[in-house]
Each structure stands twice: as structure tokens, then as C-alpha cells.
Design an enzyme around this catalytic site. Structure first.
Site, PDB file in Angstrom:
ATOM      1  N   LYS A 195       0.853  -1.182   0.000  1.00 50.92           N
ATOM      2  CA  LYS A 195       0.000   0.000   0.000  1.00 50.92           C
ATOM      3  C   LYS A 195       0.892   1.236   0.000  1.00 50.92           C
ATOM      4  O   LYS A 195       2.065   1.198   0.379  1.00 50.92           O
ATOM      5  CB  LYS A 195      -0.954   0.027   1.194  1.00 50.92           C
ATOM      6  CG  LYS A 195      -0.257   0.031   2.568  1.00 50.92           C
ATOM      7  CD  LYS A 195      -0.092   1.434   3.131  1.00 50.92           C
ATOM      8  CE  LYS A 195       0.602   1.398   4.491  1.00 50.92           C
ATOM      9  NZ  LYS A 195       1.835   2.204   4.530  1.00 50.92           N
TER      10      LYS A 195
ATOM     11  N   ASP B  51      -1.297  -1.440  11.016  1.00 52.56           N
ATOM     12  CA  ASP B  51      -1.946  -1.315   9.704  1.00 52.56           C
ATOM     13  C   ASP B  51      -2.337  -2.661   9.095  1.00 52.56           C
ATOM     14  O   ASP B  51      -2.780  -2.711   7.950  1.00 52.56           O
ATOM     15  CB  ASP B  51      -1.071  -0.517   8.735  1.00 52.56           C
ATOM     16  CG  ASP B  51       0.312  -1.132   8.532  1.00 52.56           C
ATOM     17  OD1 ASP B  51       0.613  -2.145   9.180  1.00 52.56           O
ATOM     18  OD2 ASP B  51       1.084  -0.596   7.714  1.00 52.56           O
TER      19      ASP B  51
END
Length: 269
Positions: free
Chosen positions: A8, A132
Site C-alpha cells: 500500500k 496497519d
């Protein structure tokens, strides 16, 4: 069963305050990109874990994929598995590769053993593995707040853009990245910036870690300027570094070249 945990990028990253538990609150947009590891899980007679690809420092027994397996094993008495991880996403790069591997392990185990765990339950397990990790359960653009584990869905369409990701081989630890950070509120709501045309982001969208790390690693600032000079409409460091990316409308200029020891990926968004 085989899957490909992806990386990401962060579209903006604001470290807003130091928490009483020692972590930091932040505000960022997490956006998935196609720079992927490979992860395979098979039933086995005895537990096996193997690593190939880029070297992974530290004891393999502490790998997040194994931690994810053992986390579910405690609650569901999972049988032994053969788990193989082929690392392609570099470590210490601000791309969330380790977190993605852990989350995809949870997802694969849910499928392989028919656990029928909901998205919310998988996210709760993922939050126990890293701040995350939970993002990669749904793997869709979100505004992330608090420790980076509380999400608000975001309707953000970057189709037609190519993301050029450049990793210059600098491993930046989380402790190093946060060492020079001075938390402060975001100058304006992140979602309001992201709703504007991408061409405006250059002047509005920032990553606080650039301020902390560019003086120590000037080559990162130079990478960002090189991407802009080549025609990127937006460029930034991802996460706490050291990957720098640029968003290009349409095709990437053919003359955009980097040193041979850099890792480069083009991801069509």
C-alpha cells in the site's frame, strides 16, 4: 492455496499526537498498489515455514505470518500447515509488506479451513498483529486514523494513473522514523484534500515523515524532485519511508531511469 499479498501507499500522512500507550495517532489515506509477495498455505503433517526471495532479517519464528497462524490456532485448534512466503516487497520501505503478509495469512487460513470468519472478526485479529494489518483484510482505499487501525471508507478513483514506486535500498525502522517527529494536528481534513483534483495535491497533501527524514536522507528528496521533473502530478514518500512514489497520468516517460541497485515497480491504479 496461493495468494499474493500486495503493498500500500500513503496518500498524505499526518502524525497528530503522542498517545499515552506510547503509540501515535495519525491520519492517512491507505491505498493498495500492485507490488506483491507470494504466500502459499498447504495442509501438512508437521508445521513448516520457509522463506525465499528478499532476505528477511531476524528470527523466522517471529515472522508475522507465523504469528497470524498461531493466533488463529489458539482459538480454532488448527492442524499443522506448510507455509511458504516469497518476499518481493522490500522491508523498511513504508509499503506495509509485513502487515499485508500477516493479513493475507489470516485470510487464507479462513478459506483453507472454512472458518467462516467475518471481515470484522478478521480485522480484529489483524489489529493484534500490527497497526496497519487490518487494512489489508478488505484491501480498499480508506482514511486511517488513531494508530492506523480505525478506518473510514473512501470513494477515491485513481483509474488512469500509473504509480511509479522507487525503493532506494534504505531501511528505515519505525523507531528511527518517529524519533524526529513533532506531532501536530493536520492542517485540514484529509478527505477534503483527496476530493480535489489530483493536480492540486502537490501543494496540499503532505507526509510528515518527509520533514523528519529528508534532512538525514537527501537522496529521498532528490527522488521526489526527479519524479516531479519527469511529469508526475503528485509525488511523495510512502509511510515512514523509504519508498518514494509518483503518480503519472497515463504512460510513464520512457526516459525515467534510476540506479541499478534501486527496486522499481509500476502499478496501474
Amino acid at each position: 492455496m496461493l495468494d499474493f499479498p500486495n503493498a500500500k501507499i500513503n496518500l498524505g500522512l499526518y502524525v497528530t499526537e503522542k498517545r499515552s500507550d506510547g503509540f501515535h495517532n495519525l491520519e492517512s489515506c491507505f491505498y493498495p498498489v500492485q507490488w506483491c509477495d507470494a504466500l502459499e498455505i498447504l495442509p501438512a503433517q508437521t508445521e513448516q515455514f520457509t522463506l525465499t526471495g528478499l532476505p528477511v532479517p531476524g528470527n523466522p519464528e517471529t515472522n508475522l505470518c507465523l504469528k497470524a497462524y498461531k493466533l488463529l490456532q489458539q482459538d480454532f485448534a488448527l492442524p499443522p500447515i506448510q507455509l511458504h512466503l516469497h518476499k518481493v516487497i522490500p522491508m523498511g520501505a513504508g509499503l506495509g509488506g509485513g502487515s499485508s503478509d500477516a493479513a493475507f495469512t489470516l485470510r487464507l487460513l479462513n478459506s483453507v479451513f472454512g472458518l467462516n470468519l467475518s471481515t470484522a472478526i478478521l480485522q480484529n485479529y489483524a489489529r493484534q498483529l500490527g497497526s496497519d494489518c487490518a487494512f489489508f483484510i478488505e484491501n480498499k482505499a480508506v482514511i486511517a486514523t488513531e494508530k492506523g487501525d480505525v478506518f473510514t471508507a473512501l470513494d477515491l478513483n485513481l483509474r488512469g494513473y500509473t504509480c511509479v514506486l522507487v525503493y532506494p535500498g534504505i531501511h528505515i525502522t519505525t523507531a528511527e522514523a518517529y524519533g524526529n517527529i513533532k506531532p501536530k494536528p493536520a492542517p485540514q481534513p484529509l478527505e477534503s484534500i483527496l476530493k480535489q483534483d489530483v493536480i492540486t495535491w502537490k501543494d496540499l497533501l503532505h507526509n510528515d515523515f518527509e520533514t523528519a527524514l529528508f534532512p538525514k536522507y537527501p537522496e529521498l528528496a532528490q527522488l521526489k524532485e526527479k519524479l516531479y521533473a519527469a511529469g508526475a502530478v503528485y509525488a511523495s514518500m510512502s509511510g515512514s519511508g523509504s519508498t518514494v512514489y509518483g503518480l503519472f497520468k497515463g504512460e510513464v516517460p520512457a526516459n525515467l531511469v534510476f540506479p541499478d541497485n534501486y527496486l522499481i515497480r509500476h502499478s496501474l491504479l
